[in-house]
Design an enzyme around this catalytic site. Structure first.
Site, PDB file in Angstrom:
ATOM      1  CG  LEU A 142      74.513  45.907 104.066  1.00  0.00           C
ATOM      2  CD1 LEU A 142      73.414  45.475 103.244  1.00  0.00           C
ATOM      3  CD2 LEU A 142      75.023  47.182 103.470  1.00  0.00           C
ATOM      4  CG  ASP A 143      73.950  51.141 109.209  1.00  0.00           C
ATOM      5  OD1 ASP A 143      74.681  50.738 109.568  1.00  0.00           O
ATOM      6  OD2 ASP A 143      73.657  52.345 108.606  1.00  0.00           O
ATOM      7  CE  LYS A 144      66.164  46.140 113.833  1.00  0.00           C
ATOM      8  NZ  LYS A 144      65.245  46.528 115.069  1.00  0.00           N
TER       9      LYS A 144
END
Length: 329
Positions: A142-144
């Site tokens: 998942l993105d940050k």
């Protein structure tokens, strides 16, 4: 002198039809995306890859689509990264897998600018044996600043099967997002995605990109925004964010693809304040469904919408209620 242990892995897959004409190393890097292309190239050169039961040691060899691949190699355990006592919100754990509810501001894997303080560092601390699994068992990212559910493999066998399930599209991942503008009905975006030609931190829709499909349905409409439920058919980097921006409905707060927030006419100061202060993409991985990699049992988890997104949604609902008479959708 290294004291790391070696672990045998076996990866099995078929070349996909859309990969016709690709180099073998390029095609395998796309299929086995948990490994770098340089590592896969080394494995090919060293004779670890069989194509239709024949060893092929030339990375440049072109594929036709449909070939059966068996990759057998030895890998070192994850010794380059440090175990760190970082808290994890574990929603499920057994001998083979972990399911995590990821908060915002937490990077999944160390990289440039984030050498530590990541989920990988936390996993090495929580379960030291995961060091024998490539990327400490991380199967998808998942993105940050995207929140929500992630599955992690605790063994190589579990990781291999989960990666295979991802490729076969047997893992269902659903997200909630709040986007700019009004979408009146559900639909899908079927557009290929690749690295942006000039902005190296961005992805973009481009004809030569990898196939990418995002399904969406409308959960709630507001005066100038829409709450969506989305399902990934593929898992490209930034996929939902890029696809929504491509159809001119970027996510609220998206620092790469979102643009300036646009409060509707007559919005309250409280509304404007919340909208402008929402400083991450409004995206949450809310549901994960898969077949357990060892037992085969179908399992499903749900993660509630985090507080910052709930506050945003409540402000949008209140603004819509106050201006009900002006709405014409």
């Amino acid at each position: 002198m290294s004291n790391s242990t070696l672990q045998k892995i076996e990866l099995i897959a078929d070349i996909e039809q859309h990969q016709l004409g690709m180099r073998l190393d390029q095609a395998l890097a796309e299929i086995f995306s948990q490994y770098s292309r340089s590592r896969i190239k080394d494995w090919i050169v060293n004779g670890y890859v069989k194509v239709n039961d024949v060893v092929v040691d030339k990375p440049k060899e072109r594929v036709l689509g449909g070939e059966h691949i068996v990759l057998t190699a030895l890998i070192e355990e994850e010794t380059n990264h440090q175990a760190q006592p970082i808290s994890l919100n574990i929603v499920y754990e057994d001998d083979d897998i972990l399911v995590i509810n990821k908060p915002r501001d937490l990077v999944v894997h160390p990289g440039a600018g984030n050498p530590n303080g990541t989920i990988l560092n936390a996993l090495l601390y929580h379960y030291p044996q995961i060091a024998t699994v490539p990327r400490a068992g991380i199967v998808h990212r998942l993105d940050k600043d995207t929140t929500g559910l992630m599955v992690v493999a605790k063994t190589i066998e579990a990781q291999t099967r989960l990666v295979e399930s991802l490729q076969l599209r047997e893992i269902t991942r659903e997200y909630e997002a709040v986007i700019m503008g009004i979408i009146t009905a559900g639909g899908k975006v079927d557009q290929p995605i690749t690295r942006h030609p000039t902005k190296r931190t961005h992805m973009a829709v481009f004809p030569t990109g990898k196939p990418a499909v995002t399904h969406y349905r409308v959960m709630e409409k507001y005066r100038a925004h829409t709450r969506l439920r989305l399902r990934l058919e593929t898992g490209r980097t930034h996929q939902i964010r890029v696809h929504m921006a491509h159809i001119a409905h970027p996510l609220i707060g998206d620092p790469l693809y979102g643009g300036r927030p646009r409060p509707p006419k007559g919005a309250s100061e409280a509304f404007i304040h919340v909208l402008r202060d929402f400083d991450r993409q409004a995206l949450h991985a809310t549901m994960l469904r898969l077949f357990h990699p060892i037992s085969g049992e179908q399992m499903e988890w749900h993660a509630p919408i985090p507080d910052d997104m709930m506050q945003l949604i409540k402000v949008l609902q209140e603004d819509t209620r106050l201006h009900q008479d002006e709405i014409d959708w």
